[in-house]
Design a protein around this motif. Structure first.
Motif, mmCIF file in Angstrom:
data_model
loop_
_atom_site.group_PDB
_atom_site.id
_atom_site.type_symbol
_atom_site.label_atom_id
_atom_site.label_comp_id
_atom_site.label_asym_id
_atom_site.label_seq_id
_atom_site.Cartn_x
_atom_site.Cartn_y
_atom_site.Cartn_z
ATOM 1 N N ILE A 272 -71.910 -49.896 37.348
ATOM 2 C CA ILE A 272 -71.388 -48.717 38.063
ATOM 3 C C ILE A 272 -72.267 -47.503 37.800
ATOM 4 O O ILE A 272 -72.628 -46.764 38.734
ATOM 5 C CB ILE A 272 -69.935 -48.440 37.635
ATOM 6 C CG1 ILE A 272 -69.017 -49.570 38.102
ATOM 7 C CG2 ILE A 272 -69.455 -47.098 38.190
ATOM 8 C CD1 ILE A 272 -67.656 -49.582 37.419
ATOM 9 N N LEU A 275 -75.522 -47.677 39.861
ATOM 10 C CA LEU A 275 -75.359 -47.374 41.287
ATOM 11 C C LEU A 275 -75.115 -45.886 41.514
ATOM 12 O O LEU A 275 -75.656 -45.304 42.469
ATOM 13 C CB LEU A 275 -74.209 -48.200 41.870
ATOM 14 C CG LEU A 275 -74.411 -49.720 41.910
ATOM 15 C CD1 LEU A 275 -73.189 -50.404 42.517
ATOM 16 C CD2 LEU A 275 -75.673 -50.099 42.679
ATOM 17 N N TRP A 289 -71.515 -51.782 46.221
ATOM 18 C CA TRP A 289 -70.171 -51.381 45.768
ATOM 19 C C TRP A 289 -69.149 -52.442 46.154
ATOM 20 O O TRP A 289 -68.266 -52.791 45.357
ATOM 21 C CB TRP A 289 -69.778 -50.035 46.368
ATOM 22 C CG TRP A 289 -70.486 -48.848 45.817
ATOM 23 C CD1 TRP A 289 -71.278 -47.967 46.502
ATOM 24 C CD2 TRP A 289 -70.469 -48.388 44.455
ATOM 25 N NE1 TRP A 289 -71.761 -46.987 45.654
ATOM 26 C CE2 TRP A 289 -71.275 -47.223 44.399
ATOM 27 C CE3 TRP A 289 -69.862 -48.846 43.289
ATOM 28 C CZ2 TRP A 289 -71.477 -46.506 43.215
ATOM 29 C CZ3 TRP A 289 -70.048 -48.145 42.102
ATOM 30 C CH2 TRP A 289 -70.860 -46.988 42.084
ATOM 31 N N GLN A 290 -69.264 -52.942 47.356
ATOM 32 C CA GLN A 290 -68.297 -53.941 47.825
ATOM 33 C C GLN A 290 -68.427 -55.264 47.057
ATOM 34 O O GLN A 290 -67.438 -55.971 46.862
ATOM 35 C CB GLN A 290 -68.474 -54.185 49.325
ATOM 36 C CG GLN A 290 -67.970 -53.051 50.211
ATOM 37 C CD GLN A 290 -68.852 -51.798 50.138
ATOM 38 O OE1 GLN A 290 -70.060 -51.898 49.928
ATOM 39 N NE2 GLN A 290 -68.252 -50.636 50.302
ATOM 40 N N ALA A 293 -66.768 -54.264 43.348
ATOM 41 C CA ALA A 293 -65.386 -53.773 43.239
ATOM 42 C C ALA A 293 -64.333 -54.859 43.030
ATOM 43 O O ALA A 293 -63.390 -54.648 42.249
ATOM 44 C CB ALA A 293 -65.039 -52.932 44.468
ATOM 45 N N ALA A 315 -65.900 -46.329 41.133
ATOM 46 C CA ALA A 315 -66.475 -47.477 41.851
ATOM 47 C C ALA A 315 -65.525 -47.979 42.929
ATOM 48 O O ALA A 315 -65.954 -48.281 44.057
ATOM 49 C CB ALA A 315 -66.785 -48.599 40.863
ATOM 50 N N ARG A 318 -65.753 -45.582 45.803
ATOM 51 C CA ARG A 318 -66.990 -45.720 46.566
ATOM 52 C C ARG A 318 -66.954 -46.980 47.443
ATOM 53 O O ARG A 318 -67.550 -47.016 48.509
ATOM 54 C CB ARG A 318 -68.203 -45.796 45.632
ATOM 55 C CG ARG A 318 -68.523 -44.499 44.904
ATOM 56 C CD ARG A 318 -68.934 -43.371 45.836
ATOM 57 N NE ARG A 318 -70.098 -43.717 46.621
ATOM 58 C CZ ARG A 318 -70.153 -43.664 47.945
ATOM 59 N NH1 ARG A 318 -69.082 -43.303 48.661
ATOM 60 N NH2 ARG A 318 -71.271 -43.974 48.588
ATOM 61 N N ALA A 319 -66.247 -48.013 46.979
ATOM 62 C CA ALA A 319 -66.169 -49.262 47.735
ATOM 63 C C ALA A 319 -65.115 -49.217 48.832
ATOM 64 O O ALA A 319 -65.036 -50.139 49.644
ATOM 65 C CB ALA A 319 -65.878 -50.429 46.791
ATOM 66 N N ALA A 361 -66.268 -39.339 44.847
ATOM 67 C CA ALA A 361 -66.607 -40.569 45.571
ATOM 68 C C ALA A 361 -66.286 -40.465 47.052
ATOM 69 O O ALA A 361 -66.969 -41.068 47.887
ATOM 70 C CB ALA A 361 -65.863 -41.747 44.955
#
Length: 432
Positions: A272, A275, A289-290, A293, A315, A318-319, A361
Motif C-alpha cells: 500500500i 502504491l 489497487w483492485q 484490496a 487502500a 482507492r480501490a 483517497a
C-alpha cells in the motif's frame, strides 16, 4: 534442565528441543523464513516445554492478524499450564500473555525486567523493541538495547537492534557506524542492513544507499516475507528518489507485492505504501489497487495495530470498495479490544486520521486537510518508522496543495507543529 545458545536455562530434558529452540532464536533474530518450522518442531519434541510454547505464541502474535492470533492461543495456554522452573521463563510467558490480552504496558514492564536480570535474552529484547516501535517510542526502543549491551558485546544481532534505535532517535552517524559494524560481523543480518538504509535515505545519499541495498539483496532470500519485501521496499524508495518510477513499479510487481505473503498485514502495508508513493509522483498504478484490496477484507474488524489500519482504509478507498470502507469506519468507532490507556490514541488520533485518509483517497482535499491537520503532530503515536511516518505528511501536503492551488500551499505546512523526533541520544556503553 538444559541451556540454549544464549546461555539461558530451559525447562526441558530434550536435546532436540534445545536444538530447535536454538534454531528458532537464530531465525527470529535474523528474520529468517524457517522460524515457524523450528519452533513447531521444538513443541512437538516436548509438548511440556513451556518456553517453546511461549515462543510459538509470540511468533503467531507477531503476524498481527486474527487468524494467527487463533493459532497463538493454544500455545499460550500450554505455556501457562506447564509451569517452568526458571523465573526468566515465567516472566517471558507472562509478557506474551499480556501481549495477547492487549496489555502492552505490562508486556513491556516484563521485557524490561528480563533485560535487567537476564540481559542475554535477545528474543525478549527484540519483542520489547517491537512494542516500543508501534508505540512510537524511539527513545525506549534504543535504551532497551543499550541496557543489555554490556552483556552482549560479542553478539552481532544486538548491534543491528542498536543501529535501528539510534537512527530512529536521530543519531545518524552512530547508527551508520554500528549498523555497518553489525553487517561486517555478519553479512546476513538484514535488520542491520535495513538500519543503514534508513540512515543513507535520511541523509539523501541515494546512490550510496542503492548500492548498499543491492549489494546485500542476495542475502534476503533467507528472510521471511516481511523483511524480504520491506528491504526491497527501501530499495524502491531509492529509485523513487532518482525519479525512476518504472523501476519502482517493477520492484512492486516482482519483489514487494509479487513475492509477498498476500495474507500478511505487514506485507500488505508495504505494498500500500508503495502504491501511494507512486501516485504521489503522478504514476497511474492501473488496477493494482483492485488486485490488492480483496486481501484486506479480513482486516476490517481486526484493529491490531493503528498504523496498519490507516493503510488498509486508504487502500480500500482507492480501490473503490466504499461499502467496506464504511464498515471499517463504523468498526473503528467502536474499538473495544484495546486497553483504556490506548483508547485515546484510537479515538483522538486514529479515527480522524482514518477519515482523512478516506477523504484523501476520494479526492476530497478539504476534508482530508481538515481531518489530518490536527492529528499530524500526534501521528508518531500510531507507530512506524520515521520513513514510514513521512507518508502521512506527504499525503497531507498534497491535499493542502490542491486546496490552495499554488506554491504557497507548500509553505503552509509550517503551520502544522509536527512533533520533533528525539535526537542526539548518546550511548555510554558503546565505548566498552
Amino acid at each position: 534442565m538444559l541451556y540454549d545458545s544464549q546461555g539461558l536455562a530451559v525447562t526441558t530434558d530434550s536435546p532436540v528441543v534445545i536444538a530447535q529452540i536454538n534454531r528458532f532464536i537464530d531465525q527470529a533474530l535474523s528474520y529468517g523464513k524457517e522460524a515457524e518450522d523450528a519452533i513447531l518442531k521444538a513443541v512437538i519434541a516436548d509438548r511440556t516445554c513451556a518456553i517453546a510454547h511461549a515462543y510459538a505464541a509470540a511468533y503467531f502474535l507477531c503476524q498481527e492478524n486474527a487468524n494467527d492470533r487463533q493459532h497463538a492461543t493454544p500455545h499460550l495456554k500450554a505455556a501457562q499450564r506447564h509451569r517452568p522452573e526458571t523465573t526468566r521463563e515465567r516472566w517471558y510467558i507472562q509478557a506474551i500473555a499480556a501481549w495477547a490480552a492487549g496489555d502492552i504496558d505490562e508486556a513491556l514492564r516484563l521485557h524490561w525486567a528480563i533485560a535487567q536480570d537476564y540481559p542475554q535474552d535477545l528474543l525478549s529484547v527484540q519483542q520489547g523493541q517491537y512494542h516500543h516501535f508501534y508505540r512510537g517510542d524511539a527513545t525506549n526502543l534504543l535504551r532497551l538495547a543499550e541496557t543489555v549491551l554490556p552483556a552482549n558485546q560479542s553478539k552481532p544481532y544486538l548491534y543491528g537492534m542498536m543501529a535501528f534505535g539510534l537512527e530512529q532517535c536521530g543519531d545518524l552517524s552512530q547508527a551508520e557506524a554500528i549498523g555497518r559494524q553489525a553487517v561486517a560481523l555478519n553479512r546476513y543480518d538484514p535488520w542491520a542492513q535495513h538500519a543503514v538504509a534508513h540512515v543513507l535515505e535520511t541523509q539523501g545519499r541515494v546512490a550510496e544507499g542503492l548500492a548498499w541495498m543491492e549489494s546485500h539483496a542476495d542475502t534476503w532470500e533467507r528472510c521471511n516475507s516481511m523483511l524480504y519485501t520491506h528491504n526491497w521496499w527501501h530499495t524502491a524508495l531509492y529509485y523513487l528518489a532518482l525519479g525512476d518510477l518504472q523501476t519502482v513499479l517493477r520492484l512492486y510487481d516482482t519483489h514487494i507485492w509479487g513475492k509477498a505473503n498476500k495474507t500478511s498485514p505487514k506485507d500488505q502495508v508495504g505494498a500500500i505504501a508503495t502504491l501511494l508513493r507512486l501516485e504521489l509522483r503522478g504514476v497511474n498504478v492501473g488496477n493494482h489497487w483492485q488486485e490488492l484490496a480483496p486481501y484486506l477484507h479480513q482486516r476490517l474488524h481486526e484493529h491490531t495495530l493503528p498504523f496498519q489500519d490507516l493503510h488498509y482504509i486508504c487502500a480500500l478507498s482507492r480501490a473503490g470498495y466504499s461499502d467496506w470502507v464504511t464498515e471499517m469506519l463504523d468498526s473503528l468507532n467502536h474499538v473495544a479490544t484495546v486497553k483504556a490507556s490506548r483508547q485515546k490514541t484510537w479515538s483522538d488520533i486514529v479515527l480522524p486520521a482514518a477519515k482523512g485518509m478516506v477523504a484523501y483517497a476520494n479526492g476530497d482535499w478539504t476534508a482530508a486537510v481538515t481531518q489530518l491537520k490536527p492529528v499530524l503532530p500526534q501521528m508518531p503515536d500510531v507507530g512506524g518508522s520515521r520513513t514510514q511516518q513521512a507518508l502521512f505528511q506527504q499525503l497531507y501536503q498534497k491535499a493542502l496543495f490542491h486546496c490552495e492551488q499554488g506554491d504557497g500551499a507548500l509553505s503552509s505546512l509550517s503551520r502544522v507543529p509536527l512533533r520533533k523526533q528525539p535526537s542526539g541520544y548518546k550511548l555510554s556503553a558503546l565505548s566498552a
